[in-house]
Every structure is written in structure tokens, then in C-alpha cells.
Write an enzyme that holds these catalytic residues in place. Structure first.
Site, PDB file in Angstrom:
ATOM      1  N   HIS A  19       9.075  15.276  -5.252  1.00 49.05           N
ATOM      2  CA  HIS A  19       7.979  16.252  -5.226  1.00 49.05           C
ATOM      3  C   HIS A  19       8.044  17.149  -6.467  1.00 49.05           C
ATOM      4  O   HIS A  19       7.033  17.416  -7.115  1.00 49.05           O
ATOM      5  CB  HIS A  19       8.072  17.170  -3.992  1.00 49.05           C
ATOM      6  CG  HIS A  19       7.895  16.482  -2.666  1.00 49.05           C
ATOM      7  ND1 HIS A  19       8.783  16.622  -1.644  1.00 49.05           N
ATOM      8  CD2 HIS A  19       6.907  15.692  -2.195  1.00 49.05           C
ATOM      9  CE1 HIS A  19       8.366  15.933  -0.585  1.00 49.05           C
ATOM     10  NE2 HIS A  19       7.229  15.360  -0.894  1.00 49.05           N
ATOM     11  N   LYS A  43       3.038  16.418  13.861  1.00 51.07           N
ATOM     12  CA  LYS A  43       4.340  15.888  13.469  1.00 51.07           C
ATOM     13  C   LYS A  43       5.426  16.757  14.079  1.00 51.07           C
ATOM     14  O   LYS A  43       5.186  17.871  14.505  1.00 51.07           O
ATOM     15  CB  LYS A  43       4.465  15.880  11.945  1.00 51.07           C
ATOM     16  CG  LYS A  43       3.636  14.790  11.292  1.00 51.07           C
ATOM     17  CD  LYS A  43       4.024  14.637   9.825  1.00 51.07           C
ATOM     18  CE  LYS A  43       3.151  13.621   9.131  1.00 51.07           C
ATOM     19  NZ  LYS A  43       3.406  13.605   7.681  1.00 51.07           N
ATOM     20  N   ARG A  92       4.251   6.311  -5.039  1.00 48.92           N
ATOM     21  CA  ARG A  92       5.580   5.812  -5.383  1.00 48.92           C
ATOM     22  C   ARG A  92       5.535   4.305  -5.574  1.00 48.92           C
ATOM     23  O   ARG A  92       5.839   3.793  -6.631  1.00 48.92           O
ATOM     24  CB  ARG A  92       6.580   6.156  -4.272  1.00 48.92           C
ATOM     25  CG  ARG A  92       6.969   7.609  -4.295  1.00 48.92           C
ATOM     26  CD  ARG A  92       7.548   8.044  -2.983  1.00 48.92           C
ATOM     27  NE  ARG A  92       6.525   8.080  -1.954  1.00 48.92           N
ATOM     28  CZ  ARG A  92       6.678   8.620  -0.768  1.00 48.92           C
ATOM     29  NH1 ARG A  92       7.834   9.110  -0.422  1.00 48.92           N
ATOM     30  NH2 ARG A  92       5.687   8.642   0.094  1.00 48.92           N
ATOM     31  N   SER A 130      11.017  12.393   1.951  1.00 48.50           N
ATOM     32  CA  SER A 130      11.635  13.401   2.823  1.00 48.50           C
ATOM     33  C   SER A 130      12.268  12.715   4.037  1.00 48.50           C
ATOM     34  O   SER A 130      13.342  13.101   4.485  1.00 48.50           O
ATOM     35  CB  SER A 130      10.587  14.409   3.300  1.00 48.50           C
ATOM     36  OG  SER A 130      10.024  15.086   2.214  1.00 48.50           O
TER      37      SER A 130
HETATM   38  P1  ADP Z   1       2.563  13.788   3.547  1.00 50.96           P
HETATM   39  O1  ADP Z   1       2.945  14.012   4.967  1.00 50.96           O
HETATM   40  O2  ADP Z   1       1.237  14.353   3.169  1.00 50.96           O
HETATM   41  O3  ADP Z   1       2.748  12.378   3.054  1.00 50.96           O
HETATM   42  P2  ADP Z   1       4.840  14.442   1.892  1.00 50.96           P
HETATM   43  O4  ADP Z   1       5.495  15.762   1.763  1.00 50.96           O
HETATM   44  O5  ADP Z   1       5.648  13.325   2.413  1.00 50.96           O
HETATM   45  O6  ADP Z   1       3.567  14.743   2.749  1.00 50.96           O
HETATM   46  O7  ADP Z   1       4.245  13.994   0.482  1.00 50.96           O
HETATM   47  C1  ADP Z   1       3.305  14.760  -0.196  1.00 50.96           C
HETATM   48  C2  ADP Z   1       2.801  13.980  -1.399  1.00 50.96           C
HETATM   49  O8  ADP Z   1       3.877  13.765  -2.295  1.00 50.96           O
HETATM   50  C3  ADP Z   1       2.259  12.588  -1.078  1.00 50.96           C
HETATM   51  O9  ADP Z   1       1.199  12.308  -1.974  1.00 50.96           O
HETATM   52  C4  ADP Z   1       3.419  11.675  -1.355  1.00 50.96           C
HETATM   53  O10 ADP Z   1       2.978  10.375  -1.720  1.00 50.96           O
HETATM   54  C5  ADP Z   1       4.030  12.389  -2.547  1.00 50.96           C
HETATM   55  N1  ADP Z   1       5.452  12.096  -2.690  1.00 50.96           N
HETATM   56  C6  ADP Z   1       6.424  12.165  -1.771  1.00 50.96           C
HETATM   57  N2  ADP Z   1       7.615  11.815  -2.279  1.00 50.96           N
HETATM   58  C7  ADP Z   1       7.385  11.506  -3.584  1.00 50.96           C
HETATM   59  C8  ADP Z   1       8.205  11.032  -4.644  1.00 50.96           C
HETATM   60  N3  ADP Z   1       9.496  10.777  -4.495  1.00 50.96           N
HETATM   61  N4  ADP Z   1       7.611  10.832  -5.832  1.00 50.96           N
HETATM   62  C9  ADP Z   1       6.277  11.043  -5.990  1.00 50.96           C
HETATM   63  N5  ADP Z   1       5.471  11.456  -5.045  1.00 50.96           N
HETATM   64  C10 ADP Z   1       6.000  11.683  -3.843  1.00 50.96           C
END
Ligand code: ADP
Length: 161
Positions: A19, A43, A92, A130
Site C-alpha cells: 500500500h 468484513k 498486483r 493484508s
Molecule cells: P480492499 O478491501 O478494497 O481490497 P485493501 O486494503 O486490501 O482493500 O486494498 C486496497 C487497494 O490496494 C486495492 O486496490 C488493492 O488491490 C491494493 N493493494 C493491496 N495490496 C497491494 C500491494 N501489495 N501492491 C499494490 N496494491 C495493493
């Protein structure tokens, strides 16, 4: 020239270095970046919304044009309220694409004036989520290089009780 505000929405439960990689890249592209945490009761998060906001604020404190906020309801409504023209999402692997495409097209249907922008993290973070971070922590693995040190401490405290 109009200032461009982008919104980076997500759960951030918790924020990872993936992130943060995206946030740093985007902070150089847009005039203002709002990292927006969805307070999603569907969630079952590990961290409360307050804890997630705190960890994010600490992690982006060095970026003056990045703000952390929370929102409820439709993302496009929130974006309009904040005067944002861009929604930022991370891709990703190919597996992210289908879901992200659906969301982006639905958001475009709801708000044609707002563009979704996809960005790629550094390769080292392309496997990082995450969900996996929490799983590794529960099994006692090292989170070094996956999350900021302050986040690692908080996950350990939470997972180990
Ligand atoms: P959500 O529940 O909306 O997927 P996340 O916190 O998991 O929330 O992810 C938020 C955004 O960040 C999403 O667009 C996800 O694809 C992106 N994201 C999560 N991890 C990574 C990473 N390692 N690299 C790039 N983008 C990421």
C-alpha cells in the site's frame, strides 16, 4: 491549472509496504491524495477503524500532500463530496484485474466524470496482501520488509494477545 485530487480507497487491515509503495508513487503524480478507509461492517477486521487510521497516519506522516480519512456508503458519493476526479486502485497480479475491472466500470456508470487509475507496486510487493500478512503473523513468521515496524508490533500484540 486545476488541482487533481485522487482517492485511494480500501480496508487497509492493516496497511502494508505494498500500500505504502503505491501511496508514495501516487503522491508524486497527484496534487492531493486521500487514503480513504471504508468502515465496512460486512468484513470482520483484525483492527478497528480507529487503529487502522492511526497506523496509516503514522506511515504517511512524511508525505505532506497525503491525507487519511474514513468513509461510508458509495465511494463515488464520497469522491464527489471531496472534489476528487480520480480513484486509485492497485493491481498486483492478473487475479486482481477481474474484480477491479468490474468495480471501475460500475463506478464509471455511477459517476462518468470520475476516472479510475490503476497503478502497479514494485515487484517485491506484488505478492503482498493484508490477508497474507495476518496469516504469517498468526503462524509466527517474520513480517520484516512486509509492513512498517510499528505495524508489525501492533499485529504481534493483537495476534499473540
Ligand atoms: P480492499 O478491501 O478494497 O481490497 P485493501 O486494503 O486490501 O482493500 O486494498 C486496497 C487497494 O490496494 C486495492 O486496490 C488493492 O488491490 C491494493 N493493494 C493491496 N495490496 C497491494 C500491494 N501489495 N501492491 C499494490 N496494491 C495493493
Amino acid at each position: 491549472m486545476r488541482q487533481v485530487t485522487a482517492i485511494y480507497p480500501g480496508s487497509f487491515d492493516p496497511v502494508t509496504n505494498g500500500h505504502l509503495d503505491l501511496i508514495e508513487r501516487a503522491s508524486k503524480l497527484f496534487d492531493r491524495l486521500i487514503v480513504a478507509l471504508l468502515s465496512n461492517p460486512e468484513k470482520d477486521p483484525l483492527f478497528t477503524i480507529g487503529e487502522r487510521v492511526e497506523m496509516l497516519r503514522e506511515a504517511v506522516a512524511h508525505l505532506p500532500n497525503v491525507e487519511v480519512d474514513t468513509f461510508d456508503g458509495l465511494l463515488v458519493d464520497y469522491a464527489r463530496r471531496r472534489g476528487a476526479r480520480v480513484l486509485l486502485r492497485g493491481i498486483r497480479a492478473v487475479s486482481d484485474y477481474e474484480y477491479e475491472l468490474q468495480m471501475a466500470l460500475m463506478n464509471r456508470q455511477l459517476a462518468p466524470e470520475i476516472e479510475t487509475v490503476f497503478m502497479l507496486p514494485a515487484e517485491a510487493y506484488s505478492y503482498l496482501s493484508s490477508r497474507l500478512v495476518k496469516e504469517v503473523a498468526r503462524l509466527g513468521g517474520s513480517l520484516k520488509a512486509l509492513v512498517p515496524p510499528a505495524v508489525e508490533e501492533r499485529i504481534r500484540a493483537k495476534v499473540l494477545g
